[in-house]
Scaffold this motif. Structure first.
Motif, PDB file in Angstrom:
ATOM      1  N   GLN A   1       0.862  -1.185   0.000  1.00  0.00           N
ATOM      2  CA  GLN A   1       0.000   0.000   0.000  1.00  0.00           C
ATOM      3  C   GLN A   1       0.892   1.226   0.000  1.00  0.00           C
ATOM      4  OE1 GLN A   1      -2.345   0.564   3.589  1.00  0.00           O
ATOM      5  NE2 GLN A   1      -4.119   1.174   2.380  1.00  0.00           N
ATOM      6  N   GLN A   2       0.499   2.240  -0.717  1.00  0.00           N
ATOM      7  CA  GLN A   2       1.321   3.444  -0.816  1.00  0.00           C
ATOM      8  C   GLN A   2       1.534   4.101   0.540  1.00  0.00           C
ATOM      9  OE1 GLN A   2       3.113   4.844  -3.008  1.00  0.00           O
ATOM     10  NE2 GLN A   2       2.542   3.953  -4.966  1.00  0.00           N
ATOM     11  N   GLY A   3       0.571   4.038   1.400  1.00  0.00           N
ATOM     12  CA  GLY A   3       0.692   4.648   2.724  1.00  0.00           C
ATOM     13  C   GLY A   3      -0.559   4.353   3.507  1.00  0.00           C
ATOM     14  N   GLY A   4      -0.548   4.745   4.766  1.00  0.00           N
ATOM     15  CA  GLY A   4      -1.758   4.564   5.544  1.00  0.00           C
ATOM     16  C   GLY A   4      -1.660   3.468   6.571  1.00  0.00           C
ATOM     17  N   ASP A   5      -2.622   2.548   6.524  1.00  0.00           N
ATOM     18  CA  ASP A   5      -2.871   1.664   7.645  1.00  0.00           C
ATOM     19  C   ASP A   5      -2.189   0.307   7.488  1.00  0.00           C
ATOM     20  OD1 ASP A   5      -4.407   1.421  10.170  1.00  0.00           O
ATOM     21  OD2 ASP A   5      -5.278  -0.267   9.103  1.00  0.00           O
ATOM     22  N   SER A   6      -1.332  -0.027   8.455  1.00  0.00           N
ATOM     23  CA  SER A   6      -0.639  -1.316   8.451  1.00  0.00           C
ATOM     24  C   SER A   6      -1.613  -2.472   8.582  1.00  0.00           C
ATOM     25  CB  SER A   6       0.374  -1.346   9.603  1.00  0.00           C
ATOM     26  OG  SER A   6       0.995  -2.599   9.713  1.00  0.00           O
ATOM     27  N   ALA A   7      -2.616  -2.309   9.440  1.00  0.00           N
ATOM     28  CA  ALA A   7      -3.590  -3.373   9.671  1.00  0.00           C
ATOM     29  C   ALA A   7      -4.348  -3.716   8.389  1.00  0.00           C
ATOM     30  CB  ALA A   7      -4.558  -2.958  10.771  1.00  0.00           C
ATOM     31  N   ALA A   8      -4.672  -2.689   7.575  1.00  0.00           N
ATOM     32  CA  ALA A   8      -5.412  -2.926   6.331  1.00  0.00           C
ATOM     33  C   ALA A   8      -4.602  -3.777   5.361  1.00  0.00           C
ATOM     34  CB  ALA A   8      -5.782  -1.592   5.685  1.00  0.00           C
ATOM     35  N   VAL A   9      -3.298  -3.527   5.301  1.00  0.00           N
ATOM     36  CA  VAL A   9      -2.436  -4.308   4.411  1.00  0.00           C
ATOM     37  C   VAL A   9      -2.402  -5.767   4.856  1.00  0.00           C
ATOM     38  CG1 VAL A   9      -0.098  -4.583   3.526  1.00  0.00           C
ATOM     39  CG2 VAL A   9      -1.028  -2.296   3.871  1.00  0.00           C
ATOM     40  N   CYS A  10      -2.257  -5.989   6.152  1.00  0.00           N
ATOM     41  CA  CYS A  10      -2.197  -7.357   6.670  1.00  0.00           C
ATOM     42  C   CYS A  10      -3.526  -8.082   6.466  1.00  0.00           C
ATOM     43  CB  CYS A  10      -1.835  -7.341   8.157  1.00  0.00           C
ATOM     44  SG  CYS A  10      -0.154  -6.733   8.484  1.00  0.00           S
ATOM     45  N   PHE A  11      -4.620  -7.370   6.660  1.00  0.00           N
ATOM     46  CA  PHE A  11      -5.953  -7.942   6.445  1.00  0.00           C
ATOM     47  C   PHE A  11      -6.116  -8.388   4.998  1.00  0.00           C
ATOM     48  CE2 PHE A  11     -10.490  -7.695   5.514  1.00  0.00           C
ATOM     49  CZ  PHE A  11     -11.062  -8.321   6.619  1.00  0.00           C
ATOM     50  N   ASP A  12      -5.738  -7.515   4.074  1.00  0.00           N
ATOM     51  CA  ASP A  12      -5.851  -7.828   2.655  1.00  0.00           C
ATOM     52  C   ASP A  12      -4.941  -9.001   2.263  1.00  0.00           C
ATOM     53  OD1 ASP A  12      -7.056  -6.697   0.038  1.00  0.00           O
ATOM     54  OD2 ASP A  12      -4.936  -6.986  -0.458  1.00  0.00           O
ATOM     55  N   ALA A  13      -3.739  -9.030   2.836  1.00  0.00           N
ATOM     56  CA  ALA A  13      -2.789 -10.096   2.519  1.00  0.00           C
ATOM     57  C   ALA A  13      -3.308 -11.457   2.958  1.00  0.00           C
ATOM     58  CB  ALA A  13      -1.445  -9.803   3.196  1.00  0.00           C
ATOM     59  N   ILE A  14      -3.922 -11.524   4.140  1.00  0.00           N
ATOM     60  CA  ILE A  14      -4.441 -12.803   4.628  1.00  0.00           C
ATOM     61  C   ILE A  14      -5.598 -13.275   3.770  1.00  0.00           C
ATOM     62  CG2 ILE A  14      -5.612 -13.906   6.574  1.00  0.00           C
ATOM     63  CD1 ILE A  14      -3.898 -12.079   8.400  1.00  0.00           C
ATOM     64  N   ASN A  15      -6.480 -12.371   3.384  1.00  0.00           N
ATOM     65  CA  ASN A  15      -7.581 -12.761   2.500  1.00  0.00           C
ATOM     66  C   ASN A  15      -7.063 -13.249   1.153  1.00  0.00           C
ATOM     67  OD1 ASN A  15      -9.718 -12.283   4.269  1.00  0.00           O
ATOM     68  ND2 ASN A  15      -9.809 -10.109   3.761  1.00  0.00           N
ATOM     69  N   SER A  16      -6.039 -12.598   0.635  1.00  0.00           N
ATOM     70  CA  SER A  16      -5.430 -13.034  -0.618  1.00  0.00           C
ATOM     71  C   SER A  16      -4.807 -14.409  -0.451  1.00  0.00           C
ATOM     72  CB  SER A  16      -4.372 -12.021  -1.063  1.00  0.00           C
ATOM     73  OG  SER A  16      -3.741 -12.439  -2.255  1.00  0.00           O
ATOM     74  N   ALA A  17      -4.141 -14.631   0.676  1.00  0.00           N
ATOM     75  CA  ALA A  17      -3.508 -15.932   0.917  1.00  0.00           C
ATOM     76  C   ALA A  17      -4.544 -17.037   1.027  1.00  0.00           C
ATOM     77  CB  ALA A  17      -2.676 -15.856   2.199  1.00  0.00           C
ATOM     78  N   LYS A  18      -5.670 -16.755   1.679  1.00  0.00           N
ATOM     79  CA  LYS A  18      -6.733 -17.760   1.781  1.00  0.00           C
ATOM     80  C   LYS A  18      -7.279 -18.121   0.409  1.00  0.00           C
ATOM     81  CE  LYS A  18      -9.313 -15.551   4.833  1.00  0.00           C
ATOM     82  NZ  LYS A  18     -10.426 -15.287   5.780  1.00  0.00           N
TER      83      LYS A  18
ATOM     84  N   GLY B   1      -4.611 -20.272  -1.443  1.00  0.00           N
ATOM     85  CA  GLY B   1      -4.104 -21.482  -0.825  1.00  0.00           C
ATOM     86  C   GLY B   1      -2.643 -21.379  -0.430  1.00  0.00           C
ATOM     87  N   ILE B   2      -2.221 -20.172  -0.026  1.00  0.00           N
ATOM     88  CA  ILE B   2      -0.826 -19.935   0.358  1.00  0.00           C
ATOM     89  C   ILE B   2      -0.538 -20.587   1.708  1.00  0.00           C
ATOM     90  CG2 ILE B   2       0.835 -18.135   1.029  1.00  0.00           C
ATOM     91  CD1 ILE B   2       0.387 -18.177  -1.938  1.00  0.00           C
ATOM     92  N   ASP B   3       0.677 -21.117   1.874  1.00  0.00           N
ATOM     93  CA  ASP B   3       1.060 -21.780   3.119  1.00  0.00           C
ATOM     94  C   ASP B   3       1.444 -20.796   4.226  1.00  0.00           C
ATOM     95  OD1 ASP B   3       0.835 -24.468   2.118  1.00  0.00           O
ATOM     96  OD2 ASP B   3       2.721 -24.151   1.036  1.00  0.00           O
ATOM     97  N   ILE B   4       2.293 -19.809   3.877  1.00  0.00           N
ATOM     98  CA  ILE B   4       2.880 -18.921   4.884  1.00  0.00           C
ATOM     99  C   ILE B   4       2.640 -17.464   4.511  1.00  0.00           C
ATOM    100  CG2 ILE B   4       4.992 -18.242   6.108  1.00  0.00           C
ATOM    101  CD1 ILE B   4       4.418 -21.125   6.594  1.00  0.00           C
ATOM    102  N   VAL B   5       2.157 -16.668   5.478  1.00  0.00           N
ATOM    103  CA  VAL B   5       2.076 -15.215   5.320  1.00  0.00           C
ATOM    104  C   VAL B   5       3.052 -14.585   6.312  1.00  0.00           C
ATOM    105  CG1 VAL B   5       0.656 -13.151   5.540  1.00  0.00           C
ATOM    106  CG2 VAL B   5      -0.330 -15.232   4.565  1.00  0.00           C
ATOM    107  N   LEU B   6       3.968 -13.782   5.799  1.00  0.00           N
ATOM    108  CA  LEU B   6       4.902 -13.040   6.637  1.00  0.00           C
ATOM    109  C   LEU B   6       4.449 -11.584   6.656  1.00  0.00           C
ATOM    110  CD1 LEU B   6       8.239 -14.594   5.315  1.00  0.00           C
ATOM    111  CD2 LEU B   6       7.152 -15.042   7.520  1.00  0.00           C
ATOM    112  N   ALA B   7       3.972 -11.147   7.801  1.00  0.00           N
ATOM    113  CA  ALA B   7       3.379  -9.812   7.917  1.00  0.00           C
ATOM    114  C   ALA B   7       4.341  -8.853   8.601  1.00  0.00           C
ATOM    115  CB  ALA B   7       2.065  -9.891   8.693  1.00  0.00           C
ATOM    116  N   ASP B   8       4.869  -7.911   7.841  1.00  0.00           N
ATOM    117  CA  ASP B   8       5.728  -6.869   8.393  1.00  0.00           C
ATOM    118  C   ASP B   8       4.855  -5.856   9.129  1.00  0.00           C
ATOM    119  OD1 ASP B   8       7.973  -5.421   8.949  1.00  0.00           O
ATOM    120  OD2 ASP B   8       8.310  -4.691   6.918  1.00  0.00           O
ATOM    121  N   THR B   9       5.413  -5.230  10.161  1.00  0.00           N
ATOM    122  CA  THR B   9       4.719  -4.155  10.873  1.00  0.00           C
ATOM    123  C   THR B   9       5.689  -3.008  11.075  1.00  0.00           C
ATOM    124  OG1 THR B   9       5.294  -5.070  13.055  1.00  0.00           O
ATOM    125  CG2 THR B   9       3.189  -5.750  12.101  1.00  0.00           C
ATOM    126  N   ALA B  10       5.156  -1.847  11.401  1.00  0.00           N
ATOM    127  CA  ALA B  10       6.006  -0.667  11.555  1.00  0.00           C
ATOM    128  C   ALA B  10       6.905  -0.806  12.774  1.00  0.00           C
ATOM    129  CB  ALA B  10       5.141   0.584  11.677  1.00  0.00           C
TER     130      ALA B  10
END
Length: 332
Positions: A193-210, A213-222
């Motif tokens: 995401q260009q900027g803004g909310d870290s939680a929104a990026v992680c939320f979107d990434a998990i839905n994409s992984a589901k 059928g992705i095995d591992i999600v590595l979620a960076d945080t600030a």
């Protein structure tokens, strides 16, 4: 090299897929074994600790003067007061029990006692509990968090697991670009995401992984300092949002620590554990410090499993922690 697909115009979340790299005709450079790299990475700590111990274990009588010198050596390796007192107490007890007289016999005794102290930290990471298995990464700026994510992606790929990265460090300049570069190097998709909310990026990434059928999600945080209370509350929010996307997630909450900070690492472990409920640690930059004894301090005062240690800049220089390998590399 990248293709960008807008997922939601209102949140400006993007999915970045790395194009496969062309095979190189450059001959492969022979790789050193992990044992060799670990010994090399711990060289500064071993030199500081080993040279001092060598003078102690070179013969002579075991007496109070020797114990005082040993205490000084352990403290200067950043093992901390609690761990040092514990080690000395155990060494004294075994010397008395076995009737040891010669200081040359102390080396193996110290190795045994130190191994027993740190061995409980050696808990291999089990990623079989859920798919996707979400690993939430935390740590202060400069600890090596984003670099560790890139190395972990490679590690899991070597285990034939599919990986997706969430560029949730939306505050630090260039953090997004840095993670995208790691995604390109490992041929891994990055949700960004260009900027803004870290939680929104992680939320979107998990839905994409589901969906994939992705095995591992590595979620960076600030990155944030433990004293920044309002920012610590922000990272709690990230964890809550991750749980909304996947109730059992994050299955792993990892704090990345810079070995160079020595005893300050203990305060970080305590504060982040209180805020997030840590399940694991990564200790980076062991190759650049003489403070490798911090592992003993963590084991004694706040024993969160040490999942991985880093001893170099290469992709393969982040490996699961082995207490025996660490002890052998430190003393031999």
């Amino acid at each position: 090299m990248f293709s960008f697909f807008k997922k939601k115009s209102d949140t400006d979340v993007s999915e970045v897929e790395a194009a496969p790299r062309e095979p190189s005709d450059t001959p492969a450079i022979p790789q050193r074994s992990w044992t060799e790299r670990l010994k090399s990475g711990l060289a500064k700590t071993r030199d500081k600790l080993g040279k001092n111990l060598a003078s102690l274990f070179g013969g002579g009588q075991i007496d109070e003067a020797l114990y005082e010198e040993l205490e000084t050596v352990l403290l200067t390796a950043d093992m901390g007061v609690d761990a040092t007192e514990h080690l000395l107490r155990e060494v004294r007890a075994r010397v008395s029990l076995r009737g040891l007289k010669d200081s040359t016999e102390l080396k193996q005794t110290l190795k045994d006692v130190l191994y027993e102290l740190i061995a409980p930290l050696e808990v291999p990471l089990d990623t079989s509990q859920g798919k996707p298995f979400v690993i939430m990464m935390a740590g202060v700026n400069g600890a090596g968090k984003t670099t560790s994510i890139g190395k972990l992606a490679k590690y899991f790929q070597n285990q034939n697991k599919s990986v997706l990265l969430a560029a949730g460090d939306t505050f630090r300049a260039a953090a997004r670009e840095q993670l995208m570069e790691w995604g390109e190097r490992n041929n891994v998709t990055v949700i960004t995401q260009q900027g803004g909310d870290s939680a929104a990026v992680c939320f979107d990434a998990i839905n994409s992984a589901k969906a994939r059928g992705i095995d591992i999600v590595l979620a960076d945080t600030a990155g944030r300092l433990p004293t920044q209370l309002h920012l610590m509350e922000e990272i709690r929010k990230v964890k809550r949002v991750i749980q909304k996307a996947l109730p059992e997630a994050p299955q792993e909450v990892v704090l990345v620590l810079d070995a160079n900070i020595g005893q300050n690492a203990l305060n970080q472990v305590k504060v982040f554990d209180e805020a997030l409920g840590l399940t694991g640690l990564i200790l980076t930059k062991l190759d650049g410090t003489a403070k490798g004894g911090i592992i003993a301090a963590i084991a004694k005062q706040h024993p969160v499993p040490l999942r991985f240690i880093g001893v170099g800049e290469g992709l393969d220089d982040l490996r699961p922690f082995s207490a025996r390998d660490y002890i052998d590399a430190l003393f031999d």
